[in-house]
Design a protein around this motif. Structure first.
Motif, short mmCIF file in Angstrom:
data_model
loop_
_atom_site.label_atom_id
_atom_site.label_comp_id
_atom_site.label_asym_id
_atom_site.label_seq_id
_atom_site.Cartn_x
_atom_site.Cartn_y
_atom_site.Cartn_z
N GLU A 102 -8.15 4.22 -1.27
CA GLU A 102 -7.40 3.23 -0.49
C GLU A 102 -8.22 1.97 -0.28
O GLU A 102 -7.71 0.86 -0.38
CB GLU A 102 -7.04 3.81 0.88
N ALA A 103 -9.52 2.16 0.01
CA ALA A 103 -10.38 1.01 0.27
C ALA A 103 -10.41 0.10 -0.95
O ALA A 103 -10.28 -1.12 -0.84
CB ALA A 103 -11.79 1.47 0.62
N SER A 104 -10.57 0.68 -2.12
CA SER A 104 -10.67 -0.12 -3.33
C SER A 104 -9.33 -0.76 -3.69
O SER A 104 -9.26 -1.96 -3.97
CB SER A 104 -11.18 0.76 -4.48
N LEU A 105 -8.27 0.03 -3.66
CA LEU A 105 -6.95 -0.51 -4.00
C LEU A 105 -6.54 -1.57 -2.99
O LEU A 105 -5.93 -2.57 -3.34
CB LEU A 105 -5.91 0.63 -4.02
N GLY A 106 -6.91 -1.38 -1.72
CA GLY A 106 -6.57 -2.32 -0.67
C GLY A 106 -7.25 -3.67 -0.84
O GLY A 106 -6.81 -4.69 -0.30
N LEU A 107 -8.34 -3.68 -1.61
CA LEU A 107 -9.01 -4.96 -1.90
C LEU A 107 -8.32 -5.71 -3.02
O LEU A 107 -8.69 -6.85 -3.32
CB LEU A 107 -10.47 -4.70 -2.32
N VAL A 123 -1.37 -5.49 -7.39
CA VAL A 123 -2.82 -5.69 -7.32
C VAL A 123 -3.10 -7.14 -6.88
O VAL A 123 -3.96 -7.39 -6.02
CB VAL A 123 -3.47 -5.38 -8.68
N ASN A 180 -14.13 2.84 6.26
CA ASN A 180 -14.26 3.53 4.97
C ASN A 180 -15.12 2.75 3.97
O ASN A 180 -14.67 2.40 2.90
CB ASN A 180 -12.88 3.81 4.37
N THR A 214 -9.76 8.01 1.21
CA THR A 214 -10.04 6.72 1.83
C THR A 214 -10.81 5.79 0.89
O THR A 214 -10.69 4.58 0.98
CB THR A 214 -10.86 6.91 3.13
N PHE A 215 -11.60 6.37 -0.02
CA PHE A 215 -12.31 5.53 -1.00
C PHE A 215 -11.31 4.84 -1.92
O PHE A 215 -11.46 3.66 -2.24
CB PHE A 215 -13.26 6.37 -1.86
N ILE A 254 -8.03 -4.22 -6.17
CA ILE A 254 -8.68 -3.77 -7.39
C ILE A 254 -7.71 -2.82 -8.10
O ILE A 254 -7.06 -2.01 -7.45
CB ILE A 254 -10.00 -3.04 -7.06
N MET A 306 0.83 -1.20 0.00
CA MET A 306 0.00 0.00 0.00
C MET A 306 0.87 1.26 0.00
O MET A 306 0.44 2.33 -0.41
CB MET A 306 -0.94 0.03 1.22
N TRP A 355 -21.68 10.89 1.49
CA TRP A 355 -20.69 10.37 2.42
C TRP A 355 -20.39 11.40 3.46
O TRP A 355 -20.74 12.55 3.28
CB TRP A 355 -19.40 9.94 1.69
N ARG A 364 -2.37 -7.58 -3.18
CA ARG A 364 -3.39 -7.01 -2.30
C ARG A 364 -4.65 -7.85 -2.24
O ARG A 364 -5.42 -7.76 -1.29
CB ARG A 364 -3.72 -5.57 -2.73
N PHE A 410 -8.79 -0.55 7.48
CA PHE A 410 -8.14 0.71 7.81
C PHE A 410 -8.59 1.26 9.16
O PHE A 410 -9.56 0.78 9.76
CB PHE A 410 -8.41 1.74 6.71
N PHE A 468 -17.78 2.15 1.01
CA PHE A 468 -18.11 2.96 -0.16
C PHE A 468 -19.52 3.51 0.02
O PHE A 468 -20.34 2.90 0.70
CB PHE A 468 -18.09 2.10 -1.43
N MET A 525 -23.32 3.77 4.58
CA MET A 525 -22.98 5.00 5.30
C MET A 525 -23.96 5.28 6.44
O MET A 525 -23.69 6.11 7.30
CB MET A 525 -22.99 6.20 4.36
N ARG A 564 -16.08 -6.93 3.67
CA ARG A 564 -15.69 -6.59 2.29
C ARG A 564 -14.31 -7.15 1.97
O ARG A 564 -14.08 -7.68 0.88
CB ARG A 564 -15.69 -5.06 2.15
N ILE A 609 -15.22 3.87 -8.65
CA ILE A 609 -15.36 4.57 -7.37
C ILE A 609 -15.13 6.07 -7.52
O ILE A 609 -15.96 6.88 -7.14
CB ILE A 609 -14.35 4.00 -6.32
N TYR A 616 -18.58 -5.53 -4.43
CA TYR A 616 -17.78 -4.67 -5.32
C TYR A 616 -16.51 -5.37 -5.83
O TYR A 616 -16.28 -5.44 -7.03
CB TYR A 616 -17.42 -3.38 -4.58
N ASN A 632 -18.28 9.21 -8.01
CA ASN A 632 -18.42 10.13 -6.89
C ASN A 632 -18.02 11.55 -7.24
O ASN A 632 -18.35 12.49 -6.52
CB ASN A 632 -17.62 9.62 -5.69
N THR A 687 -10.58 1.22 -10.03
CA THR A 687 -10.88 2.10 -8.90
C THR A 687 -11.35 3.47 -9.38
O THR A 687 -12.33 4.02 -8.88
CB THR A 687 -9.62 2.26 -8.02
#
Lengths: 256, 284
Positions: free
Chosen positions: B166-171, A86, A100, B163-164, B173, A58, B284, A89, A96, A102, A151, A165, B182, A112, B186, B178
């Motif tokens: 990071e959330a996606s890349l952290g999965l 990728v 966070n 953070t959006f 993706i 990261m 959000w 990960r 985190f 979506f 949210m 997730r 995402i 997703y 938005n 992303t």
């Protein structure tokens, strides 16, 4: 130090890490055992979060950073040029500090990732959502409101959506960066129970500011100070009979 | 103590007055146009071409021309602008090169519109031999509004929480997915706001189209993008300065301006409705 015996899933070897000219980690070598919870503790700015984010690349996302040394996962260095971050990960998921989710429905938050890697079948996705939310012990609370925006949930529930997730991608390792620091005590307790459950199927590496938390939930603990791994030991040993005086000073509250 | 309250009230008064001045000027302007232009508006005015040396008849070809040119400009500038903004904000390493590109974009925003007109004349009309036509005009207007759209899109992309990503890349993706799934969805409300400003500007400009697209007079409606068209702002300009019947056509001029303002406002309104709908859905 008691070296962790076999069954290691990830190892770092002589890691140095730089943000521009600032050296954030110095010569960190450590091993993470499979299906155990390893906690990383230390005062703010000691490099524990940096190390965690190194384990699934990261830190690549930050401009001007540089890594020396190796992070070995399944017999290969994840920093080799031919490794796709990728892909890494997907195998090493992350939760985190701040929840966070979506701005999507609970259902779509979970699906997703899987959708984008090719899970298209609707019933398969539904099963995956139920399974992941169950693993995150959230299913009973949200099973009737899956279509609502994530949210709208409380902070603790949001964090469990984030865990679900991550689990939906079926990772081997789960990295958690102070996952409860933004939560109330009851939500924190729930997440801690959950971690206990999850280690049956996953390897968990968690950064925490809260020493009691590290003592409660982890099998091994590493103490970091000024970018160095000062002591790495069985949690019980580290908290009751530390080998290094700096560790003792920290856990008894003399600094940090 | 009292002096402090006085200062506070004084400042509040100044702030209120400034806001009021803006509201009153806009309201006054719209009222003036409305009162003077309303007399000209009729079904014939909106649906017939001009006749008798443009002293009578309607302005339908100009309305249509402006709609074609504005839509063309948006079709060209929106994708180009959004893609540029994505590059600048998401992919490019922040450094001297990106700074120079940004500076260039900002300079482009400050270039007088007549310069765009001459540029369009030189490049599209003459060099590429498109001639004076919808395509040349739309391209010129597109370049004119590009900085507005890039700027607004960049702002919109920046406002999507890190953070959006990071959330996606952290999965696990990819960055591309992303951004597509995402970040862009938005950022869409903000990007639309930018397009609104762009549409308003493109519809109202005269200088960029007078050499590249608009005809002094043509009763013929365009059949392809290589046809010349009339356009509302140029029609006003022609009637108010170039004709021999300036006084007789005063009413038509006001009417044309009213139609132009009405057209721009209704396009804005559509975009605002779409934007607030998207905002309500995503929060959000």
């Amino acid at each position: 130090m008691v070296a962790v015996q076999n069954n290691n899933i990830i190892e770092t070897r002589n890691i140095n890490f730089y943000y521009g000219d600032f050296k954030a980690l110095t010569n960190v070598t450590m091993e993470f055992e499979q299906n155990k919870v390893t906690a990383l503790i230390g005062p703010s700015g000691c490099g524990k979060s940096t190390l965690l984010r190194l384990l699934n690349r990261m830190n690549d996302l930050i401009d001007g950073t540089r890594v020396e040394g190796e992070v070995v996962f399944e017999d290969r260095n994840i920093y080799d040029p031919d490794v796709d971050p990728v892909e890494i990960r997907r195998r090493i998921g992350m939760v985190f500090q701040k929840p966070n989710p979506f701005p999507k429905s609970i259902f779509n938050n979970i699906t997703y990732g899987p959708k984008l890697i090719g899970v298209k079948n609707k019933s398969e996705l539904e099963a995956l959502v139920e399974q992941s939310l169950n693993q995150a012990s959230l299913w009973n609370e949200v099973k009737d409101i899956l279509g609502q925006s994530a949210m709208m949930l409380s902070g603790g529930q949001q964090q469990r959506v984030c865990i679900a997730r991550a689990l939906a991608m079926k990772p081997d390792v789960l990295l958690m960066d102070e996952p409860t620091s933004a939560l109330d005590p009851i939500s924190t307790a729930k997440i801690e129970e959950l971690i206990e459950e999850l280690k049956k199927d996953y390897t968990i590496i968690i950064v925490t500011h809260n020493m009691q938390q590290a003592a409660r939930i982890s099998d091994y603990t590493g103490f970091f100070y000024l970018g160095k791994l000062i002591e790495y030991n069985l949690t019980e040993k580290l908290f009751t009979n530390p080998e290094v005086s700096q560790t003792e000073d920290y856990i008894t509250g003399r600094f940090g | 103590m009292k002096w402090r309250y006085f200062k506070q009230n004084l400042f509040l008064g100044v702030v209120r007055l400034s806001a009021l001045t803006i509201a009153i000027s806009l309201g006054g302007f719209l009222f003036y146009i409305f009162v003077n232009g309303l007399g000209a508006i009729s079904w014939e005015f909106l649906t017939l071409p001009p006749r008798d040396s443009m002293t009578k008849g309607g302005i339908m070809p100009a309305i249509l021309g402006t709609i074609y040119l504005t839509s063309g400009a948006i079709i060209i500038a929106l994708p180009l602008g959004v893609v540029s903004a994505v590059y600048l904000n998401e992919y490019a390493k922040q450094g001297p090169v990106v700074r120079i590109i940004r500076l260039g974009v900002n300079c482009l925003a400050g270039v007088p519109s007549i310069v765009f007109g001459l540029f369009g004349l030189g490049l599209f009309v003459v060099f590429l031999q498109f001639g004076s036509c919808i395509l040349s005009g739309a391209l010129t207007l597109g370049f004119l509004i590009l900085p507005t759209i890039i700027g607004a899109s960049e702002e919109a992309l920046k406002s999507v929480p890190q953070t959006f990503r990071e959330a996606s890349l952290g999965l696990g993706i990819s960055k591309w997915h992303t951004i597509l799934r995402i970040v862009l969805p938005n950022a869409l409300p903000g990007i639309l706001t930018g397009s609104i400003l762009g549409i308003g500007r493109a519809a109202g400009e005269t200088a960029p189209i007078m050499f590249t697209a608009s005809a002094f007079f043509t009763a013929k409606l365009p059949t392809s993008i290589f046809d010349e068209v009339m356009a509302l702002p140029y029609h006003v300009y022609v009637l108010a300065t170039a004709g021999t019947h300036i006084e007789e056509t005063r009413q038509i001029q006001y009417g044309t301006v009213l139609v132009l303002v009405g057209l721009v406002l209704s396009i804005d309104l559509i975009a605002i409705v779409i934007r607030s709908y998207i905002r309500k859905k995503k929060r959000w």
